[in-house]
Design a protein around this motif. Structure first.
Motif, short mmCIF file in Angstrom:
data_model
loop_
_atom_site.label_atom_id
_atom_site.label_comp_id
_atom_site.label_asym_id
_atom_site.label_seq_id
_atom_site.Cartn_x
_atom_site.Cartn_y
_atom_site.Cartn_z
N ARG A 1 0.86 -1.02 0.10
CA ARG A 1 0.08 -0.15 0.13
C ARG A 1 0.65 1.26 -0.01
NH1 ARG A 1 -4.98 -0.68 2.25
NH2 ARG A 1 -5.24 1.50 2.16
N TYR B 1 2.58 2.25 -8.46
CA TYR B 1 2.39 3.46 -7.04
C TYR B 1 2.74 4.97 -7.48
CZ TYR B 1 2.60 5.37 -2.39
OH TYR B 1 2.61 6.15 -1.36
N ILE C 1 -5.16 0.16 -4.10
CA ILE C 1 -4.51 1.41 -4.60
C ILE C 1 -5.29 1.88 -5.79
CG2 ILE C 1 -2.70 2.31 -5.92
CD1 ILE C 1 -0.61 0.42 -4.21
N ARG D 1 0.52 8.03 -7.66
CA ARG D 1 0.67 9.12 -6.62
C ARG D 1 0.94 10.26 -7.39
NH1 ARG D 1 5.82 8.95 -2.36
NH2 ARG D 1 7.03 9.22 -4.52
N GLY E 1 3.74 1.50 -1.78
CA GLY E 1 4.45 1.48 -2.85
C GLY E 1 5.73 0.53 -2.82
#
Length: 414
Positions: free
Chosen positions: A187, A406, A278, A410, A189
């Motif tokens: 979670r 990730y 995610i 992000r 990355g």
């Protein structure tokens, strides 16, 4: 595999801290807390269901969460399936009572706990150092209960930017399953830098950490003895001792070791769970965003994971098991992205299909014997290899692509 983005290639080795909550950040003897908590919940629901019946199925649901060992559903879904249908009351009616309980009654249980000011000091110092910090509390509670306990600790989630706070709504595994720690890292990355688990429990925290290959700082008294069979911990002491200990060591010694069979299996379980969390609310157009024209988008990476799982990972396991010292080809799977039009595929469908394929792989891993893990083969690039080493490559392949996803995620989410 496409080249990693420059920001990944030059990633600074930042420490990741996974902090337990109860009796680590907050003085809360759970042997005292849980009976009072359950009694209060039973009393709040008594006009709809007897406390005895409620408690019975509360424990059924809780035990189901503890035993769960698959990325196929969240702990909340699992609990709900084992709790609500057995009570004989409409779920919507009970949900109103439960929501009111956590809003109004649960906060009154703060008297059973005590804040640890030194824990607040540690967390504030860690953020000032630029460390990545997660609250890795056993996710058997709803988010509201976890957030209340953090506030009791003086660590309100509204104030402190924890990257992950685990609760049963979005997690799929619990302690002491090593897949729980893998899910936390997923979670976040799954950085390839140093990681430290900080916790007090020599079973829940220690087994989860050591099973994944993570170093641990044990919150304990000086005279505490490691249980028989446990590996040595990286450090030990009070939460107030942790800062000085971290300042005194070379943090390169905290680089995890993911080579053990338990770590390989935990990674295989946790990656699909982390990806589901995610990507659960990713807008449709964001699946095709790419940080650079030459780098894959999220839908391309997930499609790659799906096809590698179907056509490389599982067939290789089957080949190792079916043949003596088989030759393992080096498949060029990167060309599939263009050949199969990954960029135009549906991301949510690709993710579902990857998870379905991974479930088949997990079934195969579950049936492996100790001898199976050591079955030998000949790899076109790596030469002599056994199945355990091959599966280690699979796990690292997962982690690399999770990091890519990730970083893209992000960059495109608020």
């Amino acid at each position: 595999m496409p080249p990693l983005a420059a920001h990944l290639r030059g990633e600074r080795m930042t420490l990741t801290l996974l902090l337990d909550l109860d009796d680590t950040l907050l003085d809360s003897n759970m042997d005292d807390f849980i009976p009072v908590y359950f009694h209060a919940l039973g009393k709040a629901m008594a006009k709809h269901v007897s406390p005895e019946k409620m408690l019975k199925y509360l424990m059924v649901g809780t035990n189901a969460m503890i035993a769960h060992d698959s990325p196929d559903e969240t702990l909340e879904n699992l609990f709900n399936r084992n709790f609500y249908p057995n009570l004989g009351v409409e779920r919507d009616v009970l949900n109103l009572e439960i929501a009111q309980f956590y809003d109004e009654i649960f906060p009154t249980l703060a008297y059973l706990t005590k804040p640890r000011p030194e824990a607040v000091d540690l967390v504030e110092w860690a953020f000032a150092q630029g460390y990545r910090v997660a609250v890795s509390t056993n996710p058997l509670f709803p988010q509201k209960a976890v957030y209340h306990r953090l506030r009791w600790a003086g660590l309100a989630p509204e104030k402190y930017p924890f990257e992950v706070i685990s609760s049963f709504e979005s997690f799929h595994f619990s302690k002491p399953n090593p897949a729980y720690m893998a899910e936390v890292l997923g979670r976040m990355g799954w950085s390839d830098g140093p990681v430290l688990v900080v916790g007090d429990d020599d079973e829940l925290d220690m087994l989860a950490a050591q099973g994944l290959g993570l170093p641990m700082f044990w919150i304990t008294d000086d005279d505490a003895v490691l249980p028989e069979g446990r590996a040595a911990v990286a450090g030990r002491g009070s939460i107030g001792d942790l800062r000085l200990w971290l300042e005194s060591i070379d943090q390169k010694t905290l680089i995890p070791r993911y080579q053990a069979q338990s770590a390989i299996v935990a990674t295989a379980k946790a990656i699909p769970a982390a990806l589901k969390s995610i990507l659960s609310a990713l807008p449709a157009d964001a699946w095709r965003d790419s940080p650079h024209p030459e780098e894959w988008s999220i839908v391309e990476i997930v499609s790659h994971l799906r096809d590698v799982e179907r056509e490389v990972n599982l067939p290789r396991i089957q080949t190792f098991l079916a043949e003596e010292n088989p030759f393992i080809t080096a498949d060029d799977t990167d060309v599939w992205a263009a050949e199969r039009g990954y960029a135009e595929q549906d991301g949510e469908t690709a993710l579902r299909d990857f998870i379905a394929a991974r479930m088949e792989t997990l079934s195969a891993l579950k049936n492996l014997t100790g001898e199976d893990w050591q079955r030998s083969g000949r790899h076109a690039i790596f030469g002599p290899i056994n199945l355990e080493e091959q599966l280690g490559f699979m796990a690292e392949h997962d982690r690399v692509h999770l990091r890519q996803i990730y970083e893209i995620w992000r960059g495109i989410t608020p």
